[in-house]
Design an enzyme around this catalytic site. Structure first.
Site, PDB file in Angstrom:
ATOM      1  N   ASP A 250      -7.648   4.518   7.642  1.00 25.25           N
ATOM      2  CA  ASP A 250      -6.221   4.717   7.431  1.00 25.25           C
ATOM      3  C   ASP A 250      -5.494   3.713   8.340  1.00 25.25           C
ATOM      4  O   ASP A 250      -6.091   3.137   9.246  1.00 25.25           O
ATOM      5  CB  ASP A 250      -5.827   6.169   7.748  1.00 25.25           C
ATOM      6  CG  ASP A 250      -4.530   6.551   7.041  1.00 25.25           C
ATOM      7  OD1 ASP A 250      -4.315   7.744   6.814  1.00 25.25           O
ATOM      8  OD2 ASP A 250      -3.752   5.634   6.696  1.00 25.25           O
TER       9      ASP A 250
HETATM   10  C1  GLC Z   1      -0.605   6.159   5.630  1.00 25.84           C
HETATM   11  C2  GLC Z   1      -1.313   7.293   4.930  1.00 25.84           C
HETATM   12  C3  GLC Z   1      -2.279   6.832   3.881  1.00 25.84           C
HETATM   13  C4  GLC Z   1      -1.741   5.588   3.215  1.00 25.84           C
HETATM   14  C5  GLC Z   1      -1.759   4.480   4.257  1.00 25.84           C
HETATM   15  C6  GLC Z   1      -1.161   3.178   3.712  1.00 25.84           C
HETATM   16  O1  GLC Z   1      -0.469   6.413   6.983  1.00 25.84           O
HETATM   17  O2  GLC Z   1      -1.946   8.283   5.739  1.00 25.84           O
HETATM   18  O3  GLC Z   1      -2.446   7.917   2.941  1.00 25.84           O
HETATM   19  O4  GLC Z   1      -2.549   5.237   2.102  1.00 25.84           O
HETATM   20  O5  GLC Z   1      -1.100   4.843   5.447  1.00 25.84           O
HETATM   21  O6  GLC Z   1       0.194   3.348   3.470  1.00 25.84           O
END
Ligand code: GLC
Length: 709
Positions: A250
């Site tokens: 993430d």
């Molecule tokens: C965010 C989310 C994730 C998302 C990523 C990119 O913090 O937790 O679900 O795909 O970052 O935006």
């Protein structure tokens, strides 16, 4: 150089082994250390590095689970002239409420086609985390409290996405079940809870759905960050489950270079606003530091090779070295799929003889509530969509009434941060309700006060809801409107349970719409006027009040002062808790009404070895066509260990005309009866009697039978 590469690839393709693996071998053999490292971390906010010299493109990703997100340019710099509108599909909670895995596939097909059109190689969805608490800000993006329902809906979605030549990225692996302190909370749970509740959705995603990528979650699990976790990623995911794809962190979830290298992170993503205006991609944990660790002999280059191999494997599987399908955006087919999912995902919770309305005999309707005109697509955080359009409930109702019915709108409440009742608005709403034959109240939750991140409100990333109570003093308004006109239909938007205790006894009809997407207002109108017979079923238990919910009654949320959070409820998540502890919910898991009725009969249970075939007949005993979700629950009557009172182990959705009957046949394999033995470290089937329960919800069981193993 490119010519020599092509000749080399050609030569390798004559090799007996898997030709793709040979191509990957040869590409890796040509890469420098720096080029390999370049591939395992972000090269912009939504790309990871390629190797231009070798014809390896950057890897382009985009959110989100229910629509291709608006462009953020290369470094979160708004790409003002981007052509970034897309289909805004119903969110996960509404998709899953269809209980129709075919629609899961159709949903994925739209998402994959539009991701392709927008030049994305990976779509960051579906989100499949278990709904453990009603307060989780991202429940709207997720599917259910039940691992089997999650598995069936996620697998359909993943296949739909990947059949469009785009990689799904199933998230968030694992136990990211709240937004409160999501970056640092450390989750503890028993091995049985992990194996029987929190892992199955991801296992199905990999082994049945063939998911090409997974996203490592922010939180810790048993003391280690999930996105580089020796047990969860190396042991369970890659070794036990045989996952051959790539684990993408993430954004900003990597905290340690050596752990990321050794414990399974394949790509580190994470550019965020704090790095602007010039993010330095050499500072990532899996960037320059890795080069020096390998050069100094502290880390084997083979660790890096495996990561590059996994990325290239996905690139080959999504045809990134060949011609990609063009994809399409917001086509009539996509719109029709969005409508169908909304029609089948909206849940009729209660209906004492108001619905469906008949257009011919209805002369006046008061539509009340700020959510009747509100658009939700752009909110919620990373799952935001720049929707091509979004039909609101008022628009849907007005269009369907097509001038034959007088419709008067009253806002009723203001979506403002102080959340206080507005007496004037309430008076207007009461007057409108009193002056109409029927009132339709549209309220519930919202994502944010605006679409910007720091304006989040209730159903949103980065924070959890403060309670299950409706905001903006809606309870007072609803009570007043119901008093003014008992023929009021209550429609709630939102990502999960609502405390309705203050007015539910006076409400004759209640609909839960979830977030039904760009066609939601039309679907809602068609259901209210009976053009569609509702068939949605709750995917999460609606408690009467928050303190009835297991994570709350056991004080197991949101974690202690040092951010340790023991999932004390263990296996007893959702209905598993309410049924085992005999706690009466407001609305049960799997509940949803229809405008017709169904009869169940002729149950037979045929056991052969460790498998049981469940057969029955379902008849539409009413006067309109409709769809029924037949649910099969299993109860271990003689378990030597603690087991939930019942567990969903099969379901199917059938469509029946009035008077029509269909024979249903569902197979329960051995795993439907097993539990995880954390001494033997395997699932086991214990001899004894099992009760098979068949019905239209977890508590509306109409047929039962016993099986002995
Ligand atoms: C965010 C989310 C994730 C998302 C990523 C990119 O913090 O937790 O679900 O795909 O970052 O935006």
């Amino acid at each position: 150089m490119l010519l020599s590469l092509m000749l080399l690839l050609l030569a390798c393709s004559t090799n007996k082994q898997d030709p793709t693996e040979n191509k990957i071998d040869s590409l890796i053999s040509l890469m420098t250390l720096e080029e390999k490292v370049n591939m395992v971390h972000a090269s912009s906010s939504f790309t990871s590095g390629g190797v231009e010299r070798l014809g390896i493109p950057e890897w382009t990703m985009s959110d989100g689970p229910h629509g291709v997100r608006k462009e953020h340019g290369r470094d979160w710099v708004a790409d003002s002239d981007a052509k970034d509108s897309a289909s805004y599909l119903p969110t996960g909670i509404t998709l899953a409420a269809t209980w129709n895995s075919d629609l899961g596939y159709a949903f994925g097909k739209v998402l994959g086609s539009e991701a392709n059109y927008r030049g994305k190689d990976v779509i960051l969805g579906p989100g499949i985390n278990i709904m453990r608490t009603p307060l989780n800000g991202r429940n709207f993006e997720y599917l259910s409290e039940d691992p089997l329902l999650i598995s069936k809906m996620a697998v359909g979605c993943i296949k739909g996405i990947q059949d469009q030549g785009v990689a799904a990225c199933v998230k968030h692996y694992l136990a990211n079940n709240q937004e409160y302190e999501r970056n640092f909370v450390n989750v503890e749970m028993s091995e049985r809870t992990l194996r029987e509740i929190y892992l199955p959705g991801f296992k199905a995603a990999v082994q049945e759905g063939g998911a090409l990528t997974l996203m490592g979650s922010y939180n810790k699990f048993r003391g280690q960050y999930c996105t580089h976790h020796e047990y969860l990623i190396n042991k369970v995911l890659k070794e036990e489950y045989g996952f051959k794809g790539a684990v993408i962190s993430d954004w900003g979830a990597v905290h340690n270079t050596l752990e990321a290298l050794k414990f399974g992170t394949d790509v580190e993503m994470g550019t965020d606003l704090s790095m602007l205006p010039t993010p330095n991609y050499h500072n990532f944990f899996m960037a320059d530091t890795v080069i020096s660790l390998v050069k100094s002999g502290q880390v084997q280059e083979s660790l890096l090779d495996d990561k590059v191999r996994r990325i290239l494997r996905v690139m080959f599987k999504t045809n990134m070295f060949g011609k990609r399908a063009p994809g399409a955006l917001n086509t009539p087919e996509h719109q029709a799929i969005a409508l169908k999912i909304a029609e089948e995902g909206i849940v009729l919770l209660k209906n004492n003889a108001i619905l469906p309305l008949t257009k011919a005999s209805t002369k006046s309707i008061a539509v009340i509530g700020a959510n009747a005109t509100r658009k939700h697509a752009g909110g919620g955080g990373s799952s935001q969509v720049n929707a091509k359009y979004e039909i609101t409930p008022l628009e849907g109702l007005t269009s369907l009434a097509d001038g034959g019915i007088t419709i008067k709108y009253a806002e009723g409440y203001r979506i403002v941060k102080d959340g206080k009742a507005d007496k004037k608005l309430i008076e207007e709403a009461v007057k409108a309700a009193a002056g109409a034959e029927v009132a339709i109240y549209v309220g519930g939750f919202i994502h944010g006060y605006s679409d910007s991140w720091n304006d989040n409100a209730f159903d949103s990333e980065g924070q959890d809801k403060p309670s299950m109570n409706l905001p903006f003093a809606q309870d007072e308004l609803i009570a007043a409107v119901l008093k003014a006109n008992p023929n009021t239909i209550i429609v709630l938007y939102g990502g999960g349970p609502v405390d309705m205790t203050k007015w539910i006894d006076n409400a004759k009809s209640i609909i839960h719409a979830g977030y039904p997407g760009m066609e939601g207002g039309k679907a809602l109108a068609k259901i209210i006027f009976g053009e569609v017979n509702p068939s949605g079923k709750l995917t999460v238990t609606f408690p009467k009040k928050l303190d009835d919910s297991p994570a709350h009654v056991l004080n197991a949320y949101p974690g202690d002062s040092s951010l340790n959070e023991e999932y004390k409820e263990g296996l007893l998540v959702g209905y598993r808790y309410f049924d085992t502890k005999n706690v009466e919910p407001q609305f049960v898991f799997g509940h949803g009404l229809s405008y017709t009725t169904f009869g169940y009969s002729d149950l037979t249970l045929a056991k052969s070895d460790k498998m049981v075939t469940v057969k029955l007949t379902v008849k539409n005993t009413g006067h309109v066509a409709g769809a029924e979700v037949v649910q099969v629950y299993v109860k271990d009557e003689q378990a030597s260990v603690e087991r939930p009172d019942k567990e969903l182990k099969a379901f199917t959705k059938i469509f029946l005309n009035p008077g029509e009957s269909k024979d249903v046949s569902l197979v329960l394999n051995e795993d439907a009866f097993q539990y995880y033995d954390d001494v033997k470290h395997q699932f086991v089937l214990e001899a004894g009697r099992f009760n098979i329960q068949v019905g239209s919800s977890s508590r509306n069981i109409t047929l039962k039978g016993d099986i002995e193993f």
